[in-house]
Design a protein around this motif. Sequence first.
Motif, PDB file in Angstrom:
ATOM      1  N   GLU A 149       0.848  -1.187   0.000  1.00  0.00           N
ATOM      2  CA  GLU A 149       0.000   0.000   0.000  1.00  0.00           C
ATOM      3  C   GLU A 149       0.887   1.241   0.000  1.00  0.00           C
ATOM      4  OE1 GLU A 149      -2.229  -0.452   3.564  1.00  0.00           O
ATOM      5  OE2 GLU A 149      -3.572  -2.000   2.753  1.00  0.00           O
ATOM      6  N   ASP A 151       0.459   4.361   0.767  1.00  0.00           N
ATOM      7  CA  ASP A 151       0.347   5.303   1.887  1.00  0.00           C
ATOM      8  C   ASP A 151       1.044   4.797   3.145  1.00  0.00           C
ATOM      9  OD1 ASP A 151      -1.066   6.995   0.278  1.00  0.00           O
ATOM     10  OD2 ASP A 151      -3.035   6.384   1.026  1.00  0.00           O
ATOM     11  N   THR A 152       0.811   3.543   3.475  1.00  0.00           N
ATOM     12  CA  THR A 152       1.368   2.986   4.710  1.00  0.00           C
ATOM     13  C   THR A 152       2.634   2.170   4.471  1.00  0.00           C
ATOM     14  OG1 THR A 152       0.048   0.957   4.523  1.00  0.00           O
ATOM     15  CG2 THR A 152      -0.945   2.820   5.693  1.00  0.00           C
TER      16      THR A 152
END
Length: 244
Positions: A149, A151-152
């Motif tokens: 992912e 974003d993370t």
Amino acid sequence: MMEPALVLAGGLGTRLRAVVGMSTPKPMAMVGGEPFLHWLLRMLARQGVPAVYLSVGFLHDAISGALGDRFEGLDLHYVVEPEPLGTGGAVALAASRIAAPRFLVLNGDTLAAMDLQAFAAQARADAADLSIALAQTSDVGRYGAVLYEPDTRKVTGFAEKGGSGAGWINAGVYMVDKAALQRLDLPTRFSFERDLMADRLAQLDMRAWPGVQDFIDIGVPEDYALAQTKVPRLVGSSPQGGHA
């Protein structure tokens, strides 16, 4: 202070035997006039790694006899596998000898051009069970892809070899939390990549670090030939090579 590093240097190197012979461990194959391990250890020393644990098995005397217990300021320690334990078993065995709560893991036949200090700092900030350094490639077919992912940076899966197209691949550099290994019921012999990273993904907080600029794996003859000029260039010209 930078964490110690574990270098997995116990492989049989069957694909390279036709090139380097039966009596040379793969990490000691000559690259640019020096054993490959010299280049890898030099890169670690320049980036502030204080000590290196070498997981050895096949022809281990040829490695320890050539390197001794110091190399360009690095303290060297040897963890001898009593029998082939797989990459995961080798990591677990070495973890029992390393006092630090976290440690770097690198393959003894791969070199990645990257800022290890930045990678380690991000791994500490994430406090993840396992952090993986990734390199971007135009064709993931030979290696398989790592999915995460953005974003993370949480790793969500692994695509098998044989696919195609651009993507992110595992560059063979990790930060491991010892407590994560200890809480899992792992066998004595296992594959770090398959049995831990892939099969136990749901049980681990695994984070990606997509910061590898370039890398090379000397494990196959065609890349070993390429390494003769590429490895000295990567170690000598890497902008992160100045850490001391």
